[in-house]
Design an enzyme around this catalytic site. Structure first.
Site, PDB file in Angstrom:
ATOM      1  N   SER A 182       0.831  -1.188   0.000  1.00 25.26           N
ATOM      2  CA  SER A 182       0.000   0.000   0.000  1.00 25.26           C
ATOM      3  C   SER A 182       0.878   1.254   0.000  1.00 25.26           C
ATOM      4  CB  SER A 182      -0.961  -0.036   1.192  1.00 25.26           C
ATOM      5  OG  SER A 182      -1.970   0.937   1.054  1.00 25.26           O
ATOM      6  N   ASP A 234      -8.983  -4.688  -6.053  1.00 30.11           N
ATOM      7  CA  ASP A 234      -8.611  -3.784  -4.957  1.00 30.11           C
ATOM      8  C   ASP A 234      -9.655  -2.689  -4.815  1.00 30.11           C
ATOM      9  OD1 ASP A 234      -7.399  -2.045  -3.156  1.00 30.11           O
ATOM     10  OD2 ASP A 234      -5.417  -2.199  -4.067  1.00 30.11           O
ATOM     11  N   HIS A 292      -7.408  -5.435  -1.593  1.00 29.19           N
ATOM     12  CA  HIS A 292      -6.199  -4.710  -1.186  1.00 29.19           C
ATOM     13  C   HIS A 292      -5.217  -5.628  -0.460  1.00 29.19           C
ATOM     14  CE1 HIS A 292      -3.887  -1.123  -0.594  1.00 29.19           C
ATOM     15  NE2 HIS A 292      -3.900  -1.223   0.708  1.00 29.19           N
TER      16      HIS A 292
END
Length: 821
Positions: free
Chosen positions: A674, A747, A781
């Site tokens: 991330s 995601d 994610h």
């Protein structure tokens, strides 16, 4: 059956052997990493633990192993920021438990809960307020069913023949009497879902007539009228008032998002979503009506009808106007409290007061009473049954936090500041009040000495590392007495008091070599009794070396990391190792706070398969959770010097490894997930410290997140030079080290659209860089499917072996200037 995985590969070095390159290009389906890495993925997970309301029992919950890719491939509707399985009307990506058991805290033995279907997928677990029952949901392919277990006998049964509606999350709430539950269900008369029109009846139109309506980037939003109708169909519920014997009455129907009974059980607070919906924001910002009803469904009062929240001002700390956080006071029978913005909800506006707190008692006809005025933004209330409450406020821009003591039933007495501190100053965080459960199932502050003292607990951050504590505070004098503090060589955190008085604590205790288990600690006698006996999840890796290290970057800011070294390794005899640094940047307004230690050297040596630590088994020195503070003091914003500070942090971590003789500076990789992926790409663009990078689920072009990202409060148009300088996409021409990018195709994290990785890869490809992009089908994610996790580790291992461990010496080692020029 093997499934395809999308892999895009570019620019491998010609010095690689043909067979090796052929093996990469000829990849067939999902791959499995070396056995020792695969074993970490399949290692048994430690059970989850829930303490009964009367502190007499522990509920042990066995987590389900990783789902398969076929599980993730089940039908999924992505609507209004939600992901829903249309077959069972629940969340499509829920985490489940497979079995439940009950253990006595004081040694009454452990017994499994019977009556649960084989291969069950258990979720939404909740004790009744008196601890006599445990409710939980069991998901099947076609429904989610409500079960009830008797905590004494351990026998469970399906409670009603009606599927739960869990499209918006938790759907079961206990009534205070512990004999009834409010349950959101699918109406038996709902009918079939709306059909998608084969031919659109009109264009999709969005319009703004000059109103300021900024919004951060969201995924899975509604995109047309059909999706709005389908969302309504899936969310609409019939709420039942269900007795523990299985009988029920219908309470209320609608697009219900919340039901909350008053502590005396005479009223129910309901929140019902309604149109107009939005194509710009997720469902949590849709219009909603908040009402008070009787348990038979009779309307008592409408508290507020909140409009669509598309026009909240920009700036961290901005909020909607009107009533927010409407809840029951937990210490009295039926009184609601809430907060309202006093600054128009605009964090950028100058204001002496930001929020005010109000309350109103049943029957909700008198004017609300104002009980607190807050110069900063409201951050919650803790209530007591001794006539006082603690009101919390905070302000992001200054990192300020305050706690006030108020007398809610006597607001004229004013509000007294109890704590005033910076919430990023971990060493001086006073902790939070310890709470206890009331007979009605609410939680209130646990007091002592006839309501004149409270107990505080916290992580206890210190220069020696985190040392959790329990302290007693005299509310009259402010005097604080420490009752317990975790002592080396253990990390011991407090769960709560057990029994009457201030004698026995239930704690979770671990060490570097021992996994966390629950203990009873008698403060009076000093005795320690072990309650649970969870085994070491991977004893074969116990010889891995772990050390918490402290070092400094060149401007004197203190940094920390955890260093992992292979079993039996000695720098004196084995020499320096290839290294893998794993990190995640964080913003600070104070340099001294940025340098504070925020971990403990005595935490269990947990080797999570999700990060860098597993690669210590492959002969790497792993520098895990390396500090990456980005500091902006005074009027400066942290991101004004993001790149410069990032490089300083990274160089300091490598230099410390070199100083210790464990890191070969010519063979170091950087990785992150991330915002850590964003960091990775920036370090490859703006330094020559690393031989390769692994970037997972990142964002690389900040112009695609124009209304702010992470902790950046400015918009793209207010600070275009910052957005540009921080975007690896804008600096892709400067990336001259191999980068492996991995991204979930599904995601839905705000800002990290898969297109971020796709466009960055295209930029790198266009300039002939060495890059590989792996897109994981059905993954969000974070990666859930066992096949995806295994493949991610395999990809990482291969990349490290090719471009770090076995990389030839660099012919030129010129450092890129700070700032990437």
């Amino acid at each position: 059956m093997k499934r395809a995985i999308c892999v895009i590969l570019l620019g491998f070095f010609v010095s690689l052997t043909p067979s090796f390159v052929s093996g990469v290009f000829a990849q067939d389906g999902y791959q499995t990493p070396p056995a020792v890495l695969a074993a970490l993925v399949d290692a048994p997970a430690t059970p989850g633990v829930s303490v009964s309301p009367d502190d007499s029992r522990l509920l042990l919950m066995t987590p389900r192993t990783l789902p398969s890719i076929s599980d993730l491939a089940q039908p999924e509707l992505r609507l209004a920021g939600r992901r829903i399985n249309p077959r069972n009307n629940g969340p499509s990506r829920a985490r489940y438990y497979t079995s439940l058991s009950i253990a006595g805290i004081t040694g009454a033995g452990t017994h499994s809960i019977s009556g649960i279907p084989e291969d069950a997928k258990i979720s939404n677990i909740s004790w009744s307020p008196d601890g006599a029952y445990i409710s939980f949901a069991v998901a099947t392919d076609s429904s989610i069913d409500l079960y009830l277990a008797d905590a004494s006998s351990g026998s469970a049964r399906k409670l009603i023949d009606r599927g739960l509606n869990v499209a918006l999350g938790g759907s079961v709430v206990w009534m205070p009497n512990s004999r009834q539950l409010l349950v959101r269900t699918i109406s038996p008369t709902r009918g079939d879902a709306p059909e998608e029109p084969a031919v659109p009846s009109s264009p999709v139109v969005q319009e703004n007539m000059g109103k300021v309506a900024p919004a951060r980037t969201y995924q899975d939003l509604l995109s047309n009228p059909y999706e709005a109708d389908l969302f309504s169909y899936l969310v609409e519920s019939e709420v039942l008032l269900v007795s523990v014997d299985g009988s029920f009455d219908v309470f209320y129907s609608g697009l219900i998002t919340r039901t909350s009974p008053s502590p005396d059980g005479q009223y129910v607070l309901t929140e019902t979503m309604h149109r107009p919906f939005s194509y710009l924001v997720p469902s949590r910002r849709f219009p909603s009506r908040v009402e008070v009803r009787r348990p038979d469904g009779t309307l008592v009062a409408e508290m507020v009808d909140r409009p669509l929240e598309e026009e909240i001002p920009t700036g961290i700390g901005s909020v909607a106007t009107g009533m927010r956080f409407i809840s029951w006071r937990p210490d009295v029978d039926a009184t609601l409290y809430w907060t309202e913005a006093q600054d128009g909800g605009d964090a950028r506006a100058e204001a002496d007061l930001r929020d005010a707190v109000f309350m109103q008692s049943a029957p909700f006809v008198a004017d609300p009473i104002r009980i607190a005025d807050l110069p900063l933004r409201y951050a919650g209330i803790s209530w007591s049954t001794d006539g006082f409450a603690f009101v919390n406020e905070s302000w992001w821009a200054s990192r300020s936090a305050r706690v006030y003591q108020i007398s809610p039933d006597h607001p004229a007495d004013g509000q007294k500041v109890v704590f005033d501190f910076s919430y990023e100053d971990r060493y001086n965080n006073p902790g939070s009040p310890m709470m206890k459960m009331t007979p009605s199932g609410t939680r209130v502050i646990q007091t002592a000495d006839n309501g004149t003292a409270i107990f505080l607990t916290g992580t206890g951050a210190s220069p020696e590392g985190n040392r959790p504590f329990v302290r007693k505070m005299d509310l009259r004098t402010g005097e604080i007495t420490e009752l317990f503090r975790s002592q080396a060589p253990f990390y011991e955190r407090v769960i709560g008091w057990v029994g009457e008085g201030e004698k026995v604590l239930l704690t979770s205790r671990e060490s570097v070599a021992e996994p966390a288990n629950f203990f009873l600690r008698n403060l009076e006698s000093g005795s320690l009794e072990q309650v649970t006996h969870f085994p070491h999840p991977y004893p074969e890796l116990d010889a891995i070396q772990k050390e918490f290290i402290v070092y400094e970057r060149e401007d004197g800011v203190q940094l920390t990391a955890t260093l992992y070294l292979p079993p039996g390794y000695s720098p004196a005899s084995d020499g320096p190792l290839p290294a893998y640094v794993w990190a995640y940047p964080r913003e600070f307004k104070d340099a001294s706070a940025a340098g504070q230690i925020s971990d403990s050297p005595y935490r269990f040596k947990r080797i999570s398969y999700s990060g860098a630590i597993p690669f210590v088994t492959q002969g790497y020195a792993v520098i895990n959770n390396a500090s990456m503070p980005i500091i902006g003091e005074g009027d400066e914003e942290p991101n004004d010097t993001f790149v410069k500070q990032l490089v300083m942090n990274a160089r300091a971590a490598i230099d410390e490894g070199v100083r210790r003789g464990v890191v070969d500076p010519d063979r170091v990789a950087i990785g992150g997930h991330s915002y850590g992926a964003f960091m990775t790409a920036n370090l490859l663009a703006h330094s020559d410290l690393f031989r390769a990078g692994i970037a997972r689920s990142g964002a690389y072009n900040r112009s695609l997140t124009p209304f702010g990202f992470q902790a950046e409060p400015r918009t793209f148009w207010e600070a275009p030079e910052v957005y540009f300088a921080m975007s690896p996409f804008m600096n892709a021409n400067k990336v001259n080290e191999p980068i492996l990018m991995i991204h979930g195709i599904a995601d839905n994290n705000s800002g990290t659209f898969p297109i971020q990785s796709e466009r960055f890869y295209h930029a790198l490809k266009g300039m002939g860089k060495t890059a590989r992009l792996v897109l994981l089908p059905h993954e969000s994610h974070g990666y859930r499917a066992r096949e995806s996790v295994m493949h991610t580790i395999w990809e990482t291992h291969r990349w490290l072996e090719m471009f770090v461990k076995n990389a030839p010496p660099r012919e030129v080692a010129l450092e890129k200037p700070l700032g990437g020029s």
